[in-house]
Design a protein around this motif. Structure first.
Motif, PDB file in Angstrom:
ATOM      1  N   ILE A  33       0.771  -1.245  -0.030  1.00 32.01           N
ATOM      2  CA  ILE A  33       0.159   0.097  -0.092  1.00 32.01           C
ATOM      3  C   ILE A  33       0.780   1.364  -0.125  1.00 32.01           C
ATOM      4  O   ILE A  33       0.685   2.263  -0.733  1.00 32.01           O
ATOM      5  N   GLY A  34       2.078   1.019   0.788  1.00 34.70           N
ATOM      6  CA  GLY A  34       2.894   2.455   0.825  1.00 34.70           C
ATOM      7  C   GLY A  34       3.581   2.580  -0.602  1.00 34.70           C
ATOM      8  O   GLY A  34       3.890   3.617  -0.826  1.00 34.70           O
ATOM      9  N   LEU A  35       3.851   1.705  -1.341  1.00 32.25           N
ATOM     10  CA  LEU A  35       4.185   1.679  -2.789  1.00 32.25           C
ATOM     11  C   LEU A  35       3.121   2.153  -3.860  1.00 32.25           C
ATOM     12  O   LEU A  35       3.430   2.480  -4.813  1.00 32.25           O
ATOM     13  N   THR A  49      14.495   5.688  -5.047  1.00 35.04           N
ATOM     14  CA  THR A  49      15.263   6.508  -3.766  1.00 35.04           C
ATOM     15  C   THR A  49      15.660   5.290  -2.691  1.00 35.04           C
ATOM     16  O   THR A  49      15.199   4.222  -2.903  1.00 35.04           O
ATOM     17  N   PRO A  50      16.589   5.348  -2.099  1.00 34.58           N
ATOM     18  CA  PRO A  50      16.888   4.227  -1.028  1.00 34.58           C
ATOM     19  C   PRO A  50      15.776   3.932  -0.350  1.00 34.58           C
ATOM     20  O   PRO A  50      15.645   2.581  -0.133  1.00 34.58           O
ATOM     21  N   GLU A  51      14.646   4.654   0.138  1.00 32.95           N
ATOM     22  CA  GLU A  51      13.640   4.117   0.985  1.00 32.95           C
ATOM     23  C   GLU A  51      12.606   3.484  -0.017  1.00 32.95           C
ATOM     24  O   GLU A  51      12.420   2.443   0.545  1.00 32.95           O
ATOM     25  N   VAL A  52      12.362   3.600  -1.327  1.00 38.19           N
ATOM     26  CA  VAL A  52      11.627   3.032  -2.254  1.00 38.19           C
ATOM     27  C   VAL A  52      12.332   1.557  -2.342  1.00 38.19           C
ATOM     28  O   VAL A  52      11.595   0.674  -2.451  1.00 38.19           O
ATOM     29  N   ARG A  53      13.570   1.548  -2.784  1.00 40.75           N
ATOM     30  CA  ARG A  53      14.383   0.568  -2.930  1.00 40.75           C
ATOM     31  C   ARG A  53      14.394  -0.677  -1.647  1.00 40.75           C
ATOM     32  O   ARG A  53      14.170  -1.845  -1.987  1.00 40.75           O
ATOM     33  N   GLY A  54      14.156  -0.013  -0.502  1.00 45.67           N
ATOM     34  CA  GLY A  54      14.461  -0.979   0.732  1.00 45.67           C
ATOM     35  C   GLY A  54      12.801  -1.553   0.676  1.00 45.67           C
ATOM     36  O   GLY A  54      12.580  -2.646   1.069  1.00 45.67           O
ATOM     37  N   MET A  55      11.814  -0.697   0.283  1.00 44.30           N
ATOM     38  CA  MET A  55      10.267  -1.084   0.317  1.00 44.30           C
ATOM     39  C   MET A  55      10.163  -2.206  -0.546  1.00 44.30           C
ATOM     40  O   MET A  55       9.481  -3.337  -0.386  1.00 44.30           O
TER      41      MET A  55
END
Length: 67
Positions: A33-35, A49-55
């Motif tokens: 859902i966050g994605l 971004t690093p945050e999106v890659r982590g997700m």
């Protein structure tokens, strides 16, 4: 430092949901859902971004990633 400028300049990553969130852990469903994904075969183009890659790494078994 150059990587952050690339991401801000328009570096994007295209993700498509290929797996169902049924019978998955709550945190994995929340990550989808966050994605911005909540239905099978839905595609989103997000900033790289690093945050999106982590997700993406957390739910990689339910995603197809391009670029």
């Amino acid at each position: 430092m150059a990587k952050k400028k690339e991401a801000a300049a328009g570096g994007t990553i295209k993700i498509t949901q290929t797996g169902s969130p049924i019978r998955r852990e709550k945190d994995q469903r929340a990550t989808l859902i966050g994605l911005g994904l909540n239905k099978m075969h839905k595609t989103r183009e997000l900033q790289d971004t690093p945050e999106v890659r982590g997700m993406i790494r957390k739910v990689a078994h339910m995603l197809s990633v391009e670029g």
